[in-house]
Design a protein around this motif. Structure first.
Motif, PDB file in Angstrom:
ATOM      1  N   CYS A   1      35.225  51.144   2.360  1.00  0.00           N
ATOM      2  CA  CYS A   1      36.208  50.305   2.542  1.00  0.00           C
ATOM      3  C   CYS A   1      35.752  49.139   3.653  1.00  0.00           C
ATOM      4  O   CYS A   1      34.512  49.466   4.414  1.00  0.00           O
ATOM      5  N   THR A   2      36.257  47.845   3.486  1.00  0.00           N
ATOM      6  CA  THR A   2      35.646  46.709   4.312  1.00  0.00           C
ATOM      7  C   THR A   2      35.630  46.988   5.764  1.00  0.00           C
ATOM      8  O   THR A   2      34.945  46.402   6.364  1.00  0.00           O
ATOM      9  N   ASP A   3      36.673  47.722   6.353  1.00  0.00           N
ATOM     10  CA  ASP A   3      36.708  47.853   7.722  1.00  0.00           C
ATOM     11  C   ASP A   3      35.259  48.652   8.098  1.00  0.00           C
ATOM     12  O   ASP A   3      34.898  48.129   9.272  1.00  0.00           O
ATOM     13  N   CYS A   4      35.347  49.728   7.389  1.00  0.00           N
ATOM     14  CA  CYS A   4      33.875  50.573   7.849  1.00  0.00           C
ATOM     15  C   CYS A   4      32.656  49.669   7.655  1.00  0.00           C
ATOM     16  O   CYS A   4      31.884  49.636   8.485  1.00  0.00           O
ATOM     17  N   GLN A   5      32.478  48.876   6.388  1.00  0.00           N
ATOM     18  CA  GLN A   5      31.348  47.947   6.313  1.00  0.00           C
ATOM     19  C   GLN A   5      31.050  47.213   7.658  1.00  0.00           C
ATOM     20  O   GLN A   5      30.046  46.985   8.155  1.00  0.00           O
ATOM     21  N   ARG A   6      32.204  46.379   8.028  1.00  0.00           N
ATOM     22  CA  ARG A   6      31.999  45.495   9.069  1.00  0.00           C
ATOM     23  C   ARG A   6      31.871  46.129  10.608  1.00  0.00           C
ATOM     24  O   ARG A   6      31.022  45.734  11.277  1.00  0.00           O
ATOM     25  N   ALA A   7      32.606  47.322  10.568  1.00  0.00           N
ATOM     26  CA  ALA A   7      32.354  47.925  12.016  1.00  0.00           C
ATOM     27  C   ALA A   7      30.981  48.765  12.218  1.00  0.00           C
ATOM     28  O   ALA A   7      30.625  48.769  13.399  1.00  0.00           O
ATOM     29  N   THR A   8      30.214  49.028  11.095  1.00  0.00           N
ATOM     30  CA  THR A   8      28.980  49.498  10.956  1.00  0.00           C
ATOM     31  C   THR A   8      28.047  48.658  10.795  1.00  0.00           C
ATOM     32  O   THR A   8      26.619  49.188  10.777  1.00  0.00           O
ATOM     33  N   SER A   9      28.328  47.571  10.174  1.00  0.00           N
ATOM     34  CA  SER A   9      27.154  46.565   9.683  1.00  0.00           C
ATOM     35  C   SER A   9      26.242  47.217   8.520  1.00  0.00           C
ATOM     36  O   SER A   9      25.102  47.134   8.526  1.00  0.00           O
ATOM     37  N   ALA A  10      26.947  48.277   7.606  1.00  0.00           N
ATOM     38  CA  ALA A  10      26.228  48.827   6.599  1.00  0.00           C
ATOM     39  C   ALA A  10      27.314  48.568   5.539  1.00  0.00           C
ATOM     40  O   ALA A  10      28.401  48.677   5.538  1.00  0.00           O
ATOM     41  N   PRO A  11      26.577  49.044   4.272  1.00  0.00           N
ATOM     42  CA  PRO A  11      27.572  48.993   3.246  1.00  0.00           C
ATOM     43  C   PRO A  11      28.735  50.028   2.908  1.00  0.00           C
ATOM     44  O   PRO A  11      29.534  49.991   2.133  1.00  0.00           O
ATOM     45  N   PHE A  12      28.205  51.076   3.766  1.00  0.00           N
ATOM     46  CA  PHE A  12      29.400  52.442   3.614  1.00  0.00           C
ATOM     47  C   PHE A  12      29.199  52.959   4.886  1.00  0.00           C
ATOM     48  O   PHE A  12      28.073  53.088   5.744  1.00  0.00           O
ATOM     49  N   THR A  13      30.034  54.104   5.301  1.00  0.00           N
ATOM     50  CA  THR A  13      29.994  54.763   6.414  1.00  0.00           C
ATOM     51  C   THR A  13      30.160  56.474   5.787  1.00  0.00           C
ATOM     52  O   THR A  13      31.204  56.619   5.089  1.00  0.00           O
ATOM     53  N   ALA A  14      29.288  57.169   6.429  1.00  0.00           N
ATOM     54  CA  ALA A  14      29.739  58.797   6.085  1.00  0.00           C
ATOM     55  C   ALA A  14      30.199  59.572   7.206  1.00  0.00           C
ATOM     56  O   ALA A  14      29.611  59.281   8.369  1.00  0.00           O
ATOM     57  N   PHE A  15      31.079  60.066   7.215  1.00  0.00           N
ATOM     58  CA  PHE A  15      31.642  60.796   8.210  1.00  0.00           C
ATOM     59  C   PHE A  15      32.428  62.137   8.022  1.00  0.00           C
ATOM     60  O   PHE A  15      32.374  62.506   7.108  1.00  0.00           O
ATOM     61  N   LEU A  16      32.594  62.898   9.358  1.00  0.00           N
ATOM     62  CA  LEU A  16      33.026  64.328   9.396  1.00  0.00           C
ATOM     63  C   LEU A  16      34.360  64.019   9.808  1.00  0.00           C
ATOM     64  O   LEU A  16      34.427  63.607  11.126  1.00  0.00           O
ATOM     65  N   GLY A  17      35.379  64.742   9.429  1.00  0.00           N
ATOM     66  CA  GLY A  17      36.790  64.719   9.916  1.00  0.00           C
ATOM     67  C   GLY A  17      36.634  65.989  10.540  1.00  0.00           C
ATOM     68  O   GLY A  17      36.388  67.236  10.221  1.00  0.00           O
ATOM     69  N   LEU A  18      37.097  66.030  11.940  1.00  0.00           N
ATOM     70  CA  LEU A  18      36.955  67.244  12.742  1.00  0.00           C
ATOM     71  C   LEU A  18      38.366  67.066  13.635  1.00  0.00           C
ATOM     72  O   LEU A  18      38.853  66.221  13.885  1.00  0.00           O
ATOM     73  N   ARG A  19      38.870  68.257  13.712  1.00  0.00           N
ATOM     74  CA  ARG A  19      40.116  68.447  14.532  1.00  0.00           C
ATOM     75  C   ARG A  19      39.773  68.050  15.991  1.00  0.00           C
ATOM     76  O   ARG A  19      38.803  68.665  16.596  1.00  0.00           O
ATOM     77  N   SER A  20      40.320  66.947  16.664  1.00  0.00           N
ATOM     78  CA  SER A  20      40.214  66.537  17.939  1.00  0.00           C
ATOM     79  C   SER A  20      40.011  67.524  19.159  1.00  0.00           C
ATOM     80  O   SER A  20      38.974  67.441  19.934  1.00  0.00           O
ATOM     81  N   GLU A  21      40.980  68.575  18.860  1.00  0.00           N
ATOM     82  CA  GLU A  21      40.902  69.510  20.039  1.00  0.00           C
ATOM     83  C   GLU A  21      39.616  70.436  19.866  1.00  0.00           C
ATOM     84  O   GLU A  21      39.246  71.109  20.879  1.00  0.00           O
ATOM     85  N   HIS A  22      38.779  70.510  18.695  1.00  0.00           N
ATOM     86  CA  HIS A  22      37.584  71.308  18.654  1.00  0.00           C
ATOM     87  C   HIS A  22      36.263  70.324  19.063  1.00  0.00           C
ATOM     88  O   HIS A  22      35.086  70.991  19.058  1.00  0.00           O
ATOM     89  N   VAL A  23      36.325  69.100  19.652  1.00  0.00           N
ATOM     90  CA  VAL A  23      35.394  68.199  19.675  1.00  0.00           C
ATOM     91  C   VAL A  23      35.286  68.144  21.366  1.00  0.00           C
ATOM     92  O   VAL A  23      36.137  67.781  21.959  1.00  0.00           O
ATOM     93  N   ASN A  24      33.938  68.283  21.868  1.00  0.00           N
ATOM     94  CA  ASN A  24      33.687  67.835  23.312  1.00  0.00           C
ATOM     95  C   ASN A  24      32.836  66.927  23.170  1.00  0.00           C
ATOM     96  O   ASN A  24      31.675  67.030  22.770  1.00  0.00           O
ATOM     97  N   TRP A  25      32.973  66.003  24.118  1.00  0.00           N
ATOM     98  CA  TRP A  25      32.162  64.789  24.353  1.00  0.00           C
ATOM     99  C   TRP A  25      31.480  64.780  25.521  1.00  0.00           C
ATOM    100  O   TRP A  25      32.291  65.196  26.600  1.00  0.00           O
ATOM    101  N   SER A  26      30.400  64.343  25.892  1.00  0.00           N
ATOM    102  CA  SER A  26      29.791  64.171  27.170  1.00  0.00           C
ATOM    103  C   SER A  26      29.142  62.650  27.275  1.00  0.00           C
ATOM    104  O   SER A  26      28.877  62.011  26.136  1.00  0.00           O
TER     105      SER A  26
END
Length: 142
Positions: A28-53
Motif C-alpha cells: 500500500c502507498t501508506d506503507c511505502q511512504r512510511a518506510t521509504s521503501a516499495p513495500f513493507t514486510a510485517f508480522l501480525g502479533l497479539r498486542s498482549e504478547h509483545v513486550n517492548w523495552s
C-alpha cells in the motif's frame, strides 16, 4: 514460539511469546511512504504478547492509525490501528534474524511498484565496486 527484535541502534527491543497472526508483505502507498521503501514486510502479533523495552515515539498517520519508531535512530518498529485493536504489526526487518522471515501473502497489489518486476533483469553488484555516478542512466547514452 519466542520472537525477538530491535531497532538499528538497539535502544528499542521487543520480544513476543505468542503466535503470529499474519505474515504479510504490504504494497500500500501508506506503507511505502512510511518506510521509504516499495513495500513493507510485517508480522501480525497479539498486542498482549509483545513486550517492548526502550522509548518509542508514535506518529498518527491517519485517525486511529499509529506508527511507532525509535527516536534515536528512526527505525520504523510497528504499525497499529483501531481496525485491528488486538494486533500490532511489527516490521519484519526488526527481527533479530530478519533473513528467516517467511511471508504468507502479499496485499494491496494495486499499489505495487511496477519496477519490482524488473529486479531479476537488472545488473547485480555485491557492493559499490563502481562509483554509482559512473553507472549508465536509463534512457541515457552514458
Amino acid at each position: 514460539m519466542i520472537l525477538a527484535g530491535h531497532c538499528m541502534c538497539g535502544a528499542v527491543a521487543w520480544t513476543c511469546s505468542g503466535e503470529v497472526t499474519r505474515n504479510l508483505v504490504c504494497h500500500c502507498t501508506d506503507c511505502q511512504r512510511a518506510t521509504s521503501a516499495p513495500f513493507t514486510a510485517f508480522l501480525g502479533l497479539r498486542s498482549e504478547h509483545v513486550n517492548w523495552s526502550g522509548e518509542i515515539v508514535h506518529y498518527e498517520s491517519s485517525p486511529g492509525t499509529f506508527r511507532g519508531f525509535c527516536p534515536s535512530c528512526g527505525t520504523r518498529l510497528y504499525f497499529r490501528s483501531d481496525k485491528w485493536p488486538h494486533e500490532v504489526h511489527v516490521h519484519a526487518a526488526t527481527l533479530t534474524e530478519p533473513a528467516e522471515y517467511q511471508p504468507h501473502a502479499q496485499v494491496l497489489m494495486r499499489s505495487r511498484a511496477k519496477w519490482l518486476d524488473q529486479l531479476q533483469s537488472i545488473p547485480i553488484h555485491e557492493g559499490f565496486q563502481q562509483n554509482p555516478a559512473d553507472w549508465p542512466l536509463p534512457g541515457g547514452s552514458g
